[in-house]
Design an enzyme around this catalytic site. Structure first.
Site, PDB file in Angstrom:
ATOM      1  N   ARG A 261       0.845  -1.202   0.000  1.00 55.58           N
ATOM      2  CA  ARG A 261       0.000   0.000   0.000  1.00 55.58           C
ATOM      3  C   ARG A 261       0.871   1.239   0.000  1.00 55.58           C
ATOM      4  NH1 ARG A 261      -4.688  -1.870   4.394  1.00 55.58           N
ATOM      5  NH2 ARG A 261      -5.133  -3.831   3.298  1.00 55.58           N
ATOM      6  N   ARG A 276       2.510   0.964  10.281  1.00 61.43           N
ATOM      7  CA  ARG A 276       2.027   1.365   8.961  1.00 61.43           C
ATOM      8  C   ARG A 276       3.168   1.279   7.965  1.00 61.43           C
ATOM      9  NH1 ARG A 276      -2.703   3.903   7.942  1.00 61.43           N
ATOM     10  NH2 ARG A 276      -2.988   4.202  10.172  1.00 61.43           N
ATOM     11  N   GLU A 348      -6.327  -0.968  15.439  1.00 65.20           N
ATOM     12  CA  GLU A 348      -6.865  -1.932  14.483  1.00 65.20           C
ATOM     13  C   GLU A 348      -5.823  -2.983  14.093  1.00 65.20           C
ATOM     14  OE1 GLU A 348      -8.346  -0.221  10.827  1.00 65.20           O
ATOM     15  OE2 GLU A 348      -8.141  -2.151   9.805  1.00 65.20           O
ATOM     16  N   SER A 351      -9.929  -6.277  10.195  1.00 66.16           N
ATOM     17  CA  SER A 351     -11.140  -5.615   9.747  1.00 66.16           C
ATOM     18  C   SER A 351     -11.932  -6.635   8.958  1.00 66.16           C
ATOM     19  CB  SER A 351     -10.750  -4.423   8.865  1.00 66.16           C
ATOM     20  OG  SER A 351     -11.864  -3.609   8.615  1.00 66.16           O
ATOM     21  N   ARG A 388       1.382  -6.046  12.624  1.00 68.85           N
ATOM     22  CA  ARG A 388       0.751  -5.490  13.818  1.00 68.85           C
ATOM     23  C   ARG A 388       0.640  -6.525  14.923  1.00 68.85           C
ATOM     24  NH1 ARG A 388      -3.675  -0.981  11.644  1.00 68.85           N
ATOM     25  NH2 ARG A 388      -2.115   0.171  10.431  1.00 68.85           N
TER      26      ARG A 388
END
Length: 414
Positions: A261, A276, A348, A351, A388
């Site tokens: 990403r 991130r 988070e 999801s 994460r």
RNA sequence: GGACAGAUGGGUGAGUUGGCUGAAACCACUUCCCUGCUAAGGAAGCGUAUUCGUAAGGGUACCGAGGGUUCGAAUCCCUCUCUGUCCGCCA
């Protein structure tokens, strides 16, 4: 994409529901207008084509009977001009409809709470108690550098910022987590597959990453190919353009892949550490179900992921996303957030979404229900984002001298 | 990367003097008939999407994709994509 027939049939209802996603009534008004216009043009065109077909058939009759065809020819060529005009109109109309339609988000489920941002999300359940530290817990990036698990400088040297080299026990932990999660997911009923991490643009349209989120994707230069931002793209589009036998549903798949990403627009957020990154491993779940079974499946997937965290001994909570925070393709999303001690909050880590028939309509994923073909429902969820998870393990399992204990369930994988 | 070959419905596979082929035939599948039974035989149905219609049933589009020629194209022409085989190259 949303169902235009539904929009036409129950305009006010769709408007009300999409208000939760901050879609204005004007946009929907315009969408409906374009749809009706398109239908009108298409009807005219099809009538003209019917005439053309009829007249064309006369030619062989005339010729067999040796009658003069010159007049018929004139008649038909005029109709032909009309067809050309209408076709052009139709093309323009379709383009304008598509442009709008592909950018309209999915209709949220009735249970989705109204709200602007993640602050308005609704906590559903807390699982596990955050540990009380007798010392100040360090952030994972400090622990990681001290232990020589995370090498930020070399990641930057090799690529650029937001790329990290993972080393030593950190690297082994990453691999162990992937294996553990895949095994766990298999027990939940998900079949493991290994998929391409590069897909074409058609696939990305199918799951809704394109056209709206092109800026967040890494594109292969000179090709209509992209690095996947999530395995959801590969797994879901496996069934694009297919009609699945109803007996084969539900389909449940899991796959571990790197995800890529650009994180455009997230400048300055989570710049330190590996929360991130431009590239990270993620184990993904995807389900294809009959419409009447999709919410049951959503719950099942949430439980599968939650139990994963419970087994890892990581405190977490389930949160239902509000309308404003809901993703483009999702009808309903449950986020799972894991406790991050150094930040003193939940972040988070997964999801899980039901997109209902939104992606299925785009990607033409159908199933045979008796005699009829119906759109399937598609669901996807992370299980889990590996990076994460490593962060969470490092921070939650650290002790005062900076060492990190390994969760019991992982010992056999290390 | 080079040289050929090919792309038709769930499968195999006809259809290349353009019209009666949205598509033969076979297989598979579904329903029914017959048969005292996991076989054989017979009848019918069986692509997708969209639109009109309560329905029955019509219309339109689609024979890899896009364009062209023509009154009319799966069938002729052009472009692209993909697949197969052989050669080269690399894991």
């Amino acid at each position: 994409m949303i169902d235009l027939k539904l929009l036409n049939r129950d305009f006010d209802g769709v408007v009300t529901k999409l208000q939760k996603k901050r879609v204005s009534e004007e946009v929907l008004e315009s969408l409906k207008g374009r749809y009706l216009q398109l239908k009108d043009i298409r009807t005219k065109l099809e009538n003209a084509q019917a005439t053309q077909n009829e007249k064309s058939k006369l030619f062989q009759v005339y010729m067999r009977e040796k009658r003069d065809i010159s007049e018929l020819k004139i008649e038909v060529s005029e109709n032909k001009r009309l067809i050309a005009e209408l076709s052009e109109e139709l093309r323009i109309s379709e383009e304008s409809l598509g442009e709008l339609l592909l950018n309209i988000p999915n209709i949220p489920h009735d249970s989705v709470p109204d709200g602007e941002s993640e602050d308005d999300n609704v906590e559903l359940e807390k699982v596990g108690e955050p540990r009380k530290f007798s010392f100040e817990p360090k952030p994972h990036y400090e622990l990681g550098e001290n232990l020589n698990w995370l090498d930020f400088e070399r990641g930057i040297k090799l690529a650029k910022s937001r790329f990290t080299v993972v080393k030593g026990v950190g690297a082994r932990l990453e691999r162990a987590l992937i294996n553990y999660m895949l095994d766990h997911n298999r027990e939940c009923g998900f079949d493991e597959v290994s998929v391409p991490v590069i897909t074409n643009s058609t696939s990305l349209y199918g799951t809704g990453q394109l056209p709206k989120f092109e800026d967040d994707l890494f594109k292969i230069e000179g090709e209509e190919l992209y690095l996947i931002p999530t395995a959801e793209v590969s797994l879901t589009n496996m069934f694009a353009d297919e009609i699945i036998d109803g007996d084969e549903l539900p389909i449940q798949l899991t796959s571990a892949t790197p995800c890529f990403r650009k994180e455009a627009g997230s400048g300055g957020r989570d710049v330190r550490g590996i929360i991130r990154q431009h590239q990270f491993y993620k184990v993904e779940l995807v389900s294809i179900t009959k419409p009447e079974e999709s919410y049951e499946m959503l719950d099942k997937m949430v439980e599968c992921v939650s139990s994963l965290l419970t087994n890892l001994g990581l405190p977490h909570r389930k949160v239902q996303l509000c309308g404003g925070d809901l993703g483009f393709s999702a009808s309903k999303t449950v986020d799972i957030e894991v406790w991050i001690p150094s930040q003193g909050k939940y972040r988070e880590i997964s999801s899980i979404s039901n997109t209902e028939d939104f992606q299925a309509r785009r990607a033409k994923i159908r199933y045979r229900d008796g005699k009829k073909n119906r759109l399937a429902h598609t669901l996807n969820g992370s299980s889990l984002a590996i990076g994460r998870t490593i962060v969470a393990i490092m921070e939650n399992y650290q002790n005062e001298n900076g060492e990190i204990a390994i969760p019991d369930v992982l010992t056999k994988y290390l």
